[in-house]
Write a protein that holds these residues in place. Sequence first.
Motif, PDB file in Angstrom:
ATOM      1  N   SER A  74      18.990 -28.328  52.904  1.00 12.30           N
ATOM      2  CA  SER A  74      18.877 -29.498  52.030  1.00 12.30           C
ATOM      3  C   SER A  74      17.429 -29.893  51.757  1.00 12.30           C
ATOM      4  O   SER A  74      17.064 -30.191  50.618  1.00 12.30           O
ATOM      5  CB  SER A  74      19.626 -30.672  52.664  1.00 12.30           C
ATOM      6  N   VAL A  75      16.610 -29.899  52.787  1.00 13.26           N
ATOM      7  CA  VAL A  75      15.192 -30.234  52.607  1.00 13.26           C
ATOM      8  C   VAL A  75      14.522 -29.214  51.693  1.00 13.26           C
ATOM      9  O   VAL A  75      13.739 -29.573  50.805  1.00 13.26           O
ATOM     10  CB  VAL A  75      14.474 -30.328  53.973  1.00 13.26           C
ATOM     11  N   LEU A  76      14.840 -27.950  51.883  1.00 14.85           N
ATOM     12  CA  LEU A  76      14.230 -26.908  51.057  1.00 14.85           C
ATOM     13  C   LEU A  76      14.685 -26.990  49.600  1.00 14.85           C
ATOM     14  O   LEU A  76      13.898 -26.744  48.689  1.00 14.85           O
ATOM     15  CB  LEU A  76      14.519 -25.536  51.641  1.00 14.85           C
ATOM     16  N   VAL A  77      15.945 -27.354  49.374  1.00 13.65           N
ATOM     17  CA  VAL A  77      16.403 -27.568  48.000  1.00 13.65           C
ATOM     18  C   VAL A  77      15.605 -28.699  47.374  1.00 13.65           C
ATOM     19  O   VAL A  77      15.123 -28.590  46.245  1.00 13.65           O
ATOM     20  CB  VAL A  77      17.917 -27.865  47.952  1.00 13.65           C
ATOM     21  N   ALA A  78      15.438 -29.793  48.099  1.00 11.75           N
ATOM     22  CA  ALA A  78      14.663 -30.926  47.576  1.00 11.75           C
ATOM     23  C   ALA A  78      13.219 -30.512  47.297  1.00 11.75           C
ATOM     24  O   ALA A  78      12.641 -30.896  46.274  1.00 11.75           O
ATOM     25  CB  ALA A  78      14.714 -32.099  48.555  1.00 11.75           C
ATOM     26  N   LEU A  79      12.636 -29.715  48.177  1.00 16.13           N
ATOM     27  CA  LEU A  79      11.255 -29.270  47.990  1.00 16.13           C
ATOM     28  C   LEU A  79      11.080 -28.366  46.771  1.00 16.13           C
ATOM     29  O   LEU A  79       9.977 -28.275  46.229  1.00 16.13           O
ATOM     30  CB  LEU A  79      10.746 -28.559  49.246  1.00 16.13           C
ATOM     31  N   CYS A  80      12.158 -27.712  46.345  1.00 11.95           N
ATOM     32  CA  CYS A  80      12.076 -26.892  45.125  1.00 11.95           C
ATOM     33  C   CYS A  80      11.594 -27.740  43.949  1.00 11.95           C
ATOM     34  O   CYS A  80      10.904 -27.230  43.057  1.00 11.95           O
ATOM     35  CB  CYS A  80      13.429 -26.269  44.798  1.00 11.95           C
ATOM     36  N   GLY A  81      11.926 -29.016  43.950  1.00 10.28           N
ATOM     37  CA  GLY A  81      11.483 -29.903  42.880  1.00 10.28           C
ATOM     38  C   GLY A  81       9.994 -30.165  42.885  1.00 10.28           C
ATOM     39  O   GLY A  81       9.453 -30.678  41.899  1.00 10.28           O
ATOM     40  N   LEU A  82       9.319 -29.822  43.964  1.00 10.57           N
ATOM     41  CA  LEU A  82       7.876 -30.033  44.057  1.00 10.57           C
ATOM     42  C   LEU A  82       7.067 -28.777  43.740  1.00 10.57           C
ATOM     43  O   LEU A  82       5.841 -28.834  43.683  1.00 10.57           O
ATOM     44  CB  LEU A  82       7.510 -30.530  45.464  1.00 10.57           C
ATOM     45  N   ALA A  83       7.752 -27.647  43.543  1.00  9.30           N
ATOM     46  CA  ALA A  83       7.053 -26.382  43.284  1.00  9.30           C
ATOM     47  C   ALA A  83       6.235 -26.469  42.001  1.00  9.30           C
ATOM     48  O   ALA A  83       6.688 -27.006  40.992  1.00  9.30           O
ATOM     49  CB  ALA A  83       8.060 -25.244  43.193  1.00  9.30           C
TER      50      ALA A  83
END
Length: 162
Positions: free
Chosen positions: A55-64
């Motif tokens: 879940s955290v990594l999915v959310a971090l995809c938005g910061l790429a």
Amino acid sequence: MQGIKQDLHLTDTQLGTLSGIAFALFYSVMGIPIARWADRGNRVNIVSLAAALWSVLVALCGLAQTFVQLLLLRIAVGVGEAGCIPPSNSLIADYFSREERPRALSIYLLGGPLSMVIGYFGVGWFNELYGWRIAFLMIGIPGVVVAAIARFTLRSPGRVDP
């Protein structure tokens, strides 16, 4: 996908890599060692840790900001998701009798396609209203809550976890 392609100036090949092989390769490869870990470790901890990581990594995809960043995050998402399936199947096997197990596994496995139907609708809506970056954040954050619920409510029946 079109918003990501335009924002990060991606080619069709890069976009295909992000949505296909980057995720699938590591998802399938990491499933094997995680399944072995589930045989020896605390399955509830593994499920909750993997769900939180996922879940955290999915959310971090938005910061790429670049293709490489998004690629690495998508690879890591595959690893996180792979950590949920083997220990979950093992827990279901312990929770349900041999007669009840096919129905329990079917209901569990229905979660993937059902979440895709609901998720695509929700993500499309978030994307239209707020953009793709916020959409990733909005779909990643609830998973952290679900991971915490799993950690504090699930128990491992049938065998003693270390």
